[in-house]
Design a protein around this motif. Structure first.
Motif: not given
Length: 109
Positions: A63-68, A54-56, A60-61
């Protein structure tokens, strides 16, 4: 003089029998404790693995949000209209892929 009659022999046999039952109970208790211990160890390992997973996934979520990509003026608009802080406004905007209208609708619900 000691009484070595039939009652005395029965008491000795009974004591030996009780001792054997107690020994058997100790062995049974040990085996049950060992089974419980291994079950607990397995459960703890499973919980630990789920938490790591869950922490991983959360990382990852994030990191993906930071790319938006988001626009600064959209963040300011959301902050002003909804009276919320920058982190929450940015997060909501990122979760809606920079779509300010969807972000505002979500925040009003």
């Amino acid at each position: 003089m000691a009484d070595d009659g039939p009652d005395s022999k029965n008491q000795k046999k009974s004591a030996k029998h009780d001792s054997g039952a107690a020994d058997l109970e100790r062995v049974t208790d040990y085996a049950e404790e060992k089974e419980i211990s291994s079950d607990i160890t397995g459960a703890v390992a499973t919980i630990g693995e789920r938490r790591r997973k869950e922490a991983q996934e959360k990382m990852e979520r994030e990191i993906e949000l930071a790319k938006v990509p988001i626009r600064k003026d959209d963040v300011e608009l959301i902050m002003t209209e909804m009276e919320i802080g920058r982190p929450r406004a940015e997060r909501c905007l990122r979760e809606h892929h920079g779509d300010v209208v969807k972000a505002l609708v979500t925040l009003t619900q």
